[in-house]
Every structure is written in C-alpha cells, then in structure tokens.
Design a protein around this motif. Structure first.
Motif, PDB file in Angstrom:
ATOM      1  N   THR A 186      -3.991 -14.216 -31.380  1.00 57.17           N
ATOM      2  CA  THR A 186      -3.715 -14.519 -29.983  1.00 57.17           C
ATOM      3  C   THR A 186      -4.828 -13.939 -29.119  1.00 57.17           C
ATOM      4  O   THR A 186      -4.626 -12.997 -28.367  1.00 57.17           O
ATOM      5  CB  THR A 186      -2.356 -13.953 -29.565  1.00 57.17           C
ATOM      6  OG1 THR A 186      -2.333 -12.549 -29.852  1.00 57.17           O
ATOM      7  CG2 THR A 186      -1.230 -14.632 -30.308  1.00 57.17           C
ATOM      8  N   LYS A 187      -5.999 -14.498 -29.236  1.00 57.30           N
ATOM      9  CA  LYS A 187      -7.149 -14.057 -28.453  1.00 57.30           C
ATOM     10  C   LYS A 187      -6.921 -14.303 -26.970  1.00 57.30           C
ATOM     11  O   LYS A 187      -7.327 -13.504 -26.134  1.00 57.30           O
ATOM     12  CB  LYS A 187      -8.399 -14.792 -28.946  1.00 57.30           C
ATOM     13  CG  LYS A 187      -9.647 -14.540 -28.144  1.00 57.30           C
ATOM     14  CD  LYS A 187     -10.250 -13.200 -28.438  1.00 57.30           C
ATOM     15  CE  LYS A 187     -11.641 -13.122 -27.864  1.00 57.30           C
ATOM     16  NZ  LYS A 187     -11.785 -12.084 -26.882  1.00 57.30           N
ATOM     17  N   ALA A 188      -6.251 -15.378 -26.635  1.00 59.29           N
ATOM     18  CA  ALA A 188      -6.001 -15.665 -25.227  1.00 59.29           C
ATOM     19  C   ALA A 188      -5.124 -14.594 -24.589  1.00 59.29           C
ATOM     20  O   ALA A 188      -5.348 -14.206 -23.441  1.00 59.29           O
ATOM     21  CB  ALA A 188      -5.343 -17.036 -25.083  1.00 59.29           C
ATOM     22  N   PHE A 189      -4.140 -14.079 -25.333  1.00 56.59           N
ATOM     23  CA  PHE A 189      -3.302 -13.006 -24.803  1.00 56.59           C
ATOM     24  C   PHE A 189      -4.118 -11.740 -24.573  1.00 56.59           C
ATOM     25  O   PHE A 189      -3.906 -11.024 -23.601  1.00 56.59           O
ATOM     26  CB  PHE A 189      -2.133 -12.707 -25.739  1.00 56.59           C
ATOM     27  CG  PHE A 189      -1.119 -13.804 -25.801  1.00 56.59           C
ATOM     28  CD1 PHE A 189      -0.754 -14.524 -24.685  1.00 56.59           C
ATOM     29  CD2 PHE A 189      -0.516 -14.121 -27.003  1.00 56.59           C
ATOM     30  CE1 PHE A 189       0.186 -15.530 -24.734  1.00 56.59           C
ATOM     31  CE2 PHE A 189       0.434 -15.124 -27.081  1.00 56.59           C
ATOM     32  CZ  PHE A 189       0.781 -15.826 -25.939  1.00 56.59           C
TER      33      PHE A 189
ATOM     34  N   VAL B 152     -17.334  -0.764 -38.397  1.00 53.75           N
ATOM     35  CA  VAL B 152     -15.899  -0.860 -38.708  1.00 53.75           C
ATOM     36  C   VAL B 152     -15.517  -2.302 -39.015  1.00 53.75           C
ATOM     37  O   VAL B 152     -14.734  -2.570 -39.940  1.00 53.75           O
ATOM     38  CB  VAL B 152     -15.061  -0.279 -37.550  1.00 53.75           C
ATOM     39  CG1 VAL B 152     -13.594  -0.608 -37.706  1.00 53.75           C
ATOM     40  CG2 VAL B 152     -15.262   1.220 -37.470  1.00 53.75           C
ATOM     41  N   ALA B 153     -16.062  -3.264 -38.263  1.00 53.99           N
ATOM     42  CA  ALA B 153     -15.745  -4.674 -38.501  1.00 53.99           C
ATOM     43  C   ALA B 153     -16.247  -5.150 -39.853  1.00 53.99           C
ATOM     44  O   ALA B 153     -15.639  -6.022 -40.480  1.00 53.99           O
ATOM     45  CB  ALA B 153     -16.330  -5.536 -37.391  1.00 53.99           C
ATOM     46  N   ASP B 154     -17.354  -4.588 -40.324  1.00 53.70           N
ATOM     47  CA  ASP B 154     -17.884  -4.988 -41.627  1.00 53.70           C
ATOM     48  C   ASP B 154     -17.130  -4.356 -42.788  1.00 53.70           C
ATOM     49  O   ASP B 154     -16.958  -4.979 -43.831  1.00 53.70           O
ATOM     50  CB  ASP B 154     -19.363  -4.615 -41.740  1.00 53.70           C
ATOM     51  CG  ASP B 154     -20.244  -5.552 -40.953  1.00 53.70           C
ATOM     52  OD1 ASP B 154     -19.775  -6.656 -40.622  1.00 53.70           O
ATOM     53  OD2 ASP B 154     -21.393  -5.174 -40.658  1.00 53.70           O
ATOM     54  N   ARG B 155     -16.680  -3.134 -42.623  1.00 54.56           N
ATOM     55  CA  ARG B 155     -16.127  -2.391 -43.752  1.00 54.56           C
ATOM     56  C   ARG B 155     -14.609  -2.434 -43.865  1.00 54.56           C
ATOM     57  O   ARG B 155     -14.072  -2.243 -44.941  1.00 54.56           O
ATOM     58  CB  ARG B 155     -16.570  -0.934 -43.665  1.00 54.56           C
ATOM     59  CG  ARG B 155     -18.053  -0.794 -43.852  1.00 54.56           C
ATOM     60  CD  ARG B 155     -18.452   0.614 -43.953  1.00 54.56           C
ATOM     61  NE  ARG B 155     -19.914   0.709 -44.090  1.00 54.56           N
ATOM     62  CZ  ARG B 155     -20.582   1.803 -43.982  1.00 54.56           C
ATOM     63  NH1 ARG B 155     -19.956   2.942 -43.742  1.00 54.56           N
ATOM     64  NH2 ARG B 155     -21.885   1.804 -44.111  1.00 54.56           N
TER      65      ARG B 155
ATOM     66  N   ARG C 239      -6.539  -5.802 -38.845  1.00 48.26           N
ATOM     67  CA  ARG C 239      -5.943  -4.497 -38.560  1.00 48.26           C
ATOM     68  C   ARG C 239      -6.698  -3.783 -37.431  1.00 48.26           C
ATOM     69  O   ARG C 239      -6.086  -3.139 -36.583  1.00 48.26           O
ATOM     70  CB  ARG C 239      -5.932  -3.637 -39.820  1.00 48.26           C
ATOM     71  CG  ARG C 239      -5.230  -2.319 -39.607  1.00 48.26           C
ATOM     72  CD  ARG C 239      -4.934  -1.620 -40.891  1.00 48.26           C
ATOM     73  NE  ARG C 239      -3.884  -2.380 -41.576  1.00 48.26           N
ATOM     74  CZ  ARG C 239      -3.796  -2.498 -42.894  1.00 48.26           C
ATOM     75  NH1 ARG C 239      -4.669  -1.921 -43.684  1.00 48.26           N
ATOM     76  NH2 ARG C 239      -2.818  -3.190 -43.439  1.00 48.26           N
ATOM     77  N   THR C 240      -8.007  -3.932 -37.405  1.00 53.24           N
ATOM     78  CA  THR C 240      -8.800  -3.329 -36.331  1.00 53.24           C
ATOM     79  C   THR C 240      -8.430  -3.929 -34.983  1.00 53.24           C
ATOM     80  O   THR C 240      -8.316  -3.206 -33.988  1.00 53.24           O
ATOM     81  CB  THR C 240     -10.305  -3.530 -36.604  1.00 53.24           C
ATOM     82  OG1 THR C 240     -10.624  -2.985 -37.879  1.00 53.24           O
ATOM     83  CG2 THR C 240     -11.145  -2.868 -35.543  1.00 53.24           C
TER      84      THR C 240
ATOM     85  N   ASP D 215     -13.315  -7.128 -29.659  1.00 55.14           N
ATOM     86  CA  ASP D 215     -14.220  -8.266 -29.522  1.00 55.14           C
ATOM     87  C   ASP D 215     -15.154  -8.395 -30.719  1.00 55.14           C
ATOM     88  O   ASP D 215     -15.362  -9.504 -31.227  1.00 55.14           O
ATOM     89  CB  ASP D 215     -15.019  -8.129 -28.230  1.00 55.14           C
ATOM     90  CG  ASP D 215     -15.697  -9.421 -27.851  1.00 55.14           C
ATOM     91  OD1 ASP D 215     -15.006 -10.460 -27.818  1.00 55.14           O
ATOM     92  OD2 ASP D 215     -16.916  -9.399 -27.609  1.00 55.14           O
ATOM     93  N   VAL D 216     -15.703  -7.289 -31.195  1.00 52.15           N
ATOM     94  CA  VAL D 216     -16.597  -7.342 -32.350  1.00 52.15           C
ATOM     95  C   VAL D 216     -15.835  -7.790 -33.598  1.00 52.15           C
ATOM     96  O   VAL D 216     -16.319  -8.624 -34.371  1.00 52.15           O
ATOM     97  CB  VAL D 216     -17.292  -5.977 -32.565  1.00 52.15           C
ATOM     98  CG1 VAL D 216     -18.011  -5.932 -33.894  1.00 52.15           C
ATOM     99  CG2 VAL D 216     -18.247  -5.693 -31.431  1.00 52.15           C
ATOM    100  N   SER D 217     -14.620  -7.289 -33.777  1.00 52.27           N
ATOM    101  CA  SER D 217     -13.823  -7.692 -34.941  1.00 52.27           C
ATOM    102  C   SER D 217     -13.435  -9.164 -34.856  1.00 52.27           C
ATOM    103  O   SER D 217     -13.455  -9.877 -35.858  1.00 52.27           O
ATOM    104  CB  SER D 217     -12.565  -6.840 -35.039  1.00 52.27           C
ATOM    105  OG  SER D 217     -12.905  -5.513 -35.286  1.00 52.27           O
TER     106      SER D 217
END
Length: 121
Positions: free
Chosen positions: A9-12, A59-62, A67-68, A107-109
């Motif tokens: 839910t990116k819009a939320f 963090v997004a890569d590993r 969950r992030t 946003d990065v995740s």
C-alpha cells in the motif's frame, strides 16, 4: 507449494506522509516563533534522510524489503503518536528528523522491491 501474495500500500504511505507534513507544520505555525521551528523542521527531515540514506541501501540489499517497509511505517507512526505526550515545538523537530529517517528506509526498500514485484523487464 502455495503462492504467496503481498499487498503493498504505497499510496497509503505517501498519503500518511503528506498528512503528517501538513499536521506537523500547522502545529509549528501556532508556536511562538514559527519561522525558526518550521525551518528546523525542514532541515531535520532532510538531514535525517541524508544521513541514513547509505545505511538504508545496505539494509534494503541485505534484509527483507517487506519487513523493512513495515517496521519503518510503524516507527513513523510511533514518532507521530509520541507527540501526544510532549507538546514542545522542538520535539516536533526531533520527530521530523525521525520521520526523515523512516521515510528514507521505506522509500529505498520500496524502490528496490519494484523489480522483484514486476520483473526485471
């Protein structure tokens, strides 16, 4: 093996970020020196995002992107809810710093999970 479906839910998240921005800046405009606190609000949010951006990529890569994103949204909600207990404008600036950090993690995740959700092509 059963397929697993995720509903993002990116819009939320974008809507809540805009509502947080509107609510917090309007609360700052009612303080005694609004120009100083609004400037610190913008600086705190940007500096929080810039400081943590490199770590957010790692963090997004590993770790689990899903969950992030969930943890960052919960942390931003806790930061905003903490303003119910302390009403000082400087605490709103500190919360803006935390919101800058959590928005960057989210946003990065999210952006790194787009190729996984929709394919590389």
């Amino acid at each position: 093996m059963k397929p697993i479906h995720y509903f993002y839910t990116k819009a939320f998240s974008d809507f809540s970020s805009r509502m947080q921005f509107i609510g917090l800046t309007s609360a700052l405009l009612m303080s005694t020196h609004p120009e100083i606190y609004v400037m610190l609000f913008f600086l705190g949010r940007q500096i929080g995002g810039m400081i943590i951006s490199y770590l957010a990529g790692i963090v997004a890569d590993r770790y689990s992107k899903r969950r992030t994103m969930i943890i960052s949204e919960l942390a931003s909600g806790i930061a905003v809810l903490s303003l119910l207990f302390i009403e000082h404008p400087m605490f709103i600036v500190i919360a803006a710093f935390i919101l800058g950090i959590t928005y960057t993690f989210f946003d990065v995740s999210f952006r790194s999970s787009i190729p996984i959700m929709f394919g590389e092509e």
